[in-house]
Design an enzyme around this catalytic site. Structure first.
Site, PDB file in Angstrom:
ATOM      1  N   ASP A 151       0.844  -1.185   0.000  1.00  0.00           N
ATOM      2  CA  ASP A 151       0.000   0.000   0.000  1.00  0.00           C
ATOM      3  C   ASP A 151       0.887   1.245   0.000  1.00  0.00           C
ATOM      4  O   ASP A 151       2.026   1.200  -0.450  1.00  0.00           O
ATOM      5  CB  ASP A 151      -0.884  -0.036   1.258  1.00  0.00           C
ATOM      6  N   HIS A 208      -3.405   6.139   3.880  1.00  0.00           N
ATOM      7  CA  HIS A 208      -4.192   5.006   3.390  1.00  0.00           C
ATOM      8  C   HIS A 208      -3.691   3.687   3.962  1.00  0.00           C
ATOM      9  O   HIS A 208      -4.464   2.883   4.493  1.00  0.00           O
ATOM     10  CB  HIS A 208      -4.141   4.990   1.857  1.00  0.00           C
ATOM     11  N   SER A 376     -11.276  -0.286  -0.263  1.00  0.00           N
ATOM     12  CA  SER A 376     -10.006  -0.345   0.476  1.00  0.00           C
ATOM     13  C   SER A 376     -10.224  -0.652   1.941  1.00  0.00           C
ATOM     14  O   SER A 376      -9.396  -1.295   2.585  1.00  0.00           O
ATOM     15  CB  SER A 376      -9.266   0.991   0.371  1.00  0.00           C
TER      16      SER A 376
END
Length: 497
Positions: A151, A208, A376
């Site tokens: 990621d 994220h 996600s």
């Protein structure tokens, strides 16, 4: 059953983002450096980086190649020119394939109130994934299991994540030496393939990956922030390949991240059960397909976000969740009422199941927490469930379940709903408690009774107690209502000589 997905568009003519002056080239076995140089030269290319060394016998080396257009300003080729240069390289007899270096993006939909204080996705109410039920059965610890988070970076010092971050046992941190001889210096806590350095966390744009990691393994019962599906014990390997404000990365770096994790599993015999992949984009990439396939061979599940285009991915393929490989688990998002999230992709043969993905609270950079939405956010609920189950299985049976068995259970143990009928392979949403209910409970329902017993003996032909006897044996109270049949104790009584 997932349908056979193939490249249906010419990536150079379709609207697919890619690096405009790079190609990924795989050479055939036996291609030496002069032959590689000739092949790259046919496309006005030079080696930028060795992505993966072949074994010399059956697989060749993979290179990231920088190409130029001598006729264009700054040497940047158009897509049409890039296709031409790629074709020139591919025509060389020592080249197996040449393809674009696609740009990938995080599969995050929206950002919400950072103080939203409900972990509905973990609960048993509404349409929560009911990790709470698994915790109630004693399954909170994911010890012995490792997952890789591919990621953006992860804030490894976050108070809710620090305990979950993997430590490389073969590397001495910050000594400037490649102690474990894997080609990377000081990869003590993962690696940053975007910047080619040891730091898996750079700045706030690593939000994220930090958020995803928290849903998997934020520490529980520590009086801080939130809690992940794995309350403790799990080890997360941060593997960064996306960054900056765009939260974007490339196919070449994503593949390198997967190869790195594969090497770690083999090098240290890690129980690496799954990788978390909340990103997507680009077209069909043989390089990425081969990397995921290598994980399949090694028994590593590839949990992928299904994407946030509200599209039917049976008709419009989403990569990497749409590759036709058995270890891929494509995860769509549902809201708190159980309905498929408005942004989530779906597909009767291309999305495996749904999980909580709307307004999910988790860890965030600068020691914070925040709410994000997207497939996600749904995918790490599944990755956490896989880790929790694998660890419980390991504890109960002393070995690891197969990737195929985990995926089958994941799909069959979910909750059915008309919301998911015709929109996923399983027709279900994740239920963690149902998965763990297939294992013996760790918290025993037995009730124990204790009592003090006075034992004495009397003469067979009389009622007078006999002194000086020794008594040894066991005692059982029956029944004790625990569902098991008890055996009465037996006692040996002897008179001293």
């Amino acid at each position: 059953m997932r349908h056979l997905l193939q490249a249906v568009e010419d990536p150079y003519t379709a609207d697919i983002p890619m690096v405009d002056d790079e190609l990924i080239v795989r050479f055939k076995p036996g291609a030496d450096m002069p032959k590689k140089g000739i092949a790259m030269g046919k496309g006005k290319g030079t080696s930028k980086k060795l992505l993966r060394a072949g074994n010399g016998a059956t697989t060749g080396d993979i290179y990231l190649v920088k190409v130029v257009d001598d006729t264009a300003p700054g040497g940047k080729p158009s897509k049409a020119k890039l296709k031409e240069l790629s074709g020139n390289i591919k025509d060389d007899s020592y080249v197996e394939y040449s393809e674009p270096n696609f740009l990938l993006n995080a599969s995050q939909a929206t950002t919400n109130d950072p103080y939203y204080a409900s972990l509905w996705g973990m609960m048993d109410a509404d349409a929560g994934a009911n990790a709470k039920g698994a915790w109630a059965a004693g399954y909170t610890n994911c010890s012995g299991v490792v997952v890789g988070v591919v990621d953006t970076g992860i804030q490894i010092t976050h108070p809710d994540l620090a305990a979950a971050v993997w430590t490389n046992p073969g590397e001495i941190a910050s000594n400037g030496v490649d102690d474990d001889n894997n080609g990377l210096i000081d990869d003590a806590s993962g690696w940053d393939f975007r910047n080619d350095d040891k730091t898996p966390y750079d700045d706030i744009y690593d939000d994220h990956g930090t958020h995803v990691a928290g849903t998997i393994g934020a520490q529980g019962n520590n009086g801080v922030g939130v809690v992940g599906v794995c309350q403790r014990g799990v080890k997360i390997i941060p593997v960064k390949f996306m960054g900056t404000s765009s939260r974007s990365g490339t196919i070449s770096d994503a593949a390198a991240a997967l190869w790195y994790l594969l090497d770690l599993k083999s090098r240290y015999n890690l129980n690496l059960v799954a990788t978390q992949n909340s990103w997507g984009g680009g077209g069909f990439s043989q390089t990425l397909y081969d990397a995921i396939s290598a994980h399949n061979t090694a028994g590593i599940l590839f949990v992928a976000a299904a994407g946030n285009s509200a599209a039917d991915t049976d008709a419009s393929i989403n990569y990497p969740s749409g590759y036709n490989l058995p270890n891929i688990i494509s995860v769509g998002s549902h809201a708190q009422n159980g309905a498929v999230s408005s942004f989530s992709n779906f597909g009767a043969t291309s999305v495996d199941l749904f999980a909580p993905g709307s307004s999910i609270l988790s860890t965030y950079p600068s020691n914070a927490i925040s709410t994000l939405s997207g497939t996600s956010m749904a995918a790490p609920h599944v990755t956490g469930a896989i880790a929790l189950y694998a660890s419980g299985y390991l504890r109960q049976y002393g070995g690891m379940p197969t990737a195929a068995a985990i995926k089958s259970l994941l799909m069959s143990s979910g909750v059915t709903s008309s919301y998911y009928s015709g929109k996923s392979v399983s027709g279900r949403r994740l239920n963690v408690a149902n998965m763990l209910a297939t294992l013996p409970p760790l918290i025993s329902p037995r009730r124990w009774f204790y009592c003090h017993v006075k034992i004495y003996a009397k003469a067979v032909n009389g009622s007078t107690p006999i002194s000086g006897l020794s008594v040894a044996g066991t005692w059982s109270v029956s029944p004790d209502h625990d569902g098991f049949t008890d055996s009465n104790g037996t006692f040996a009584i002897e008179r001293p000589h």
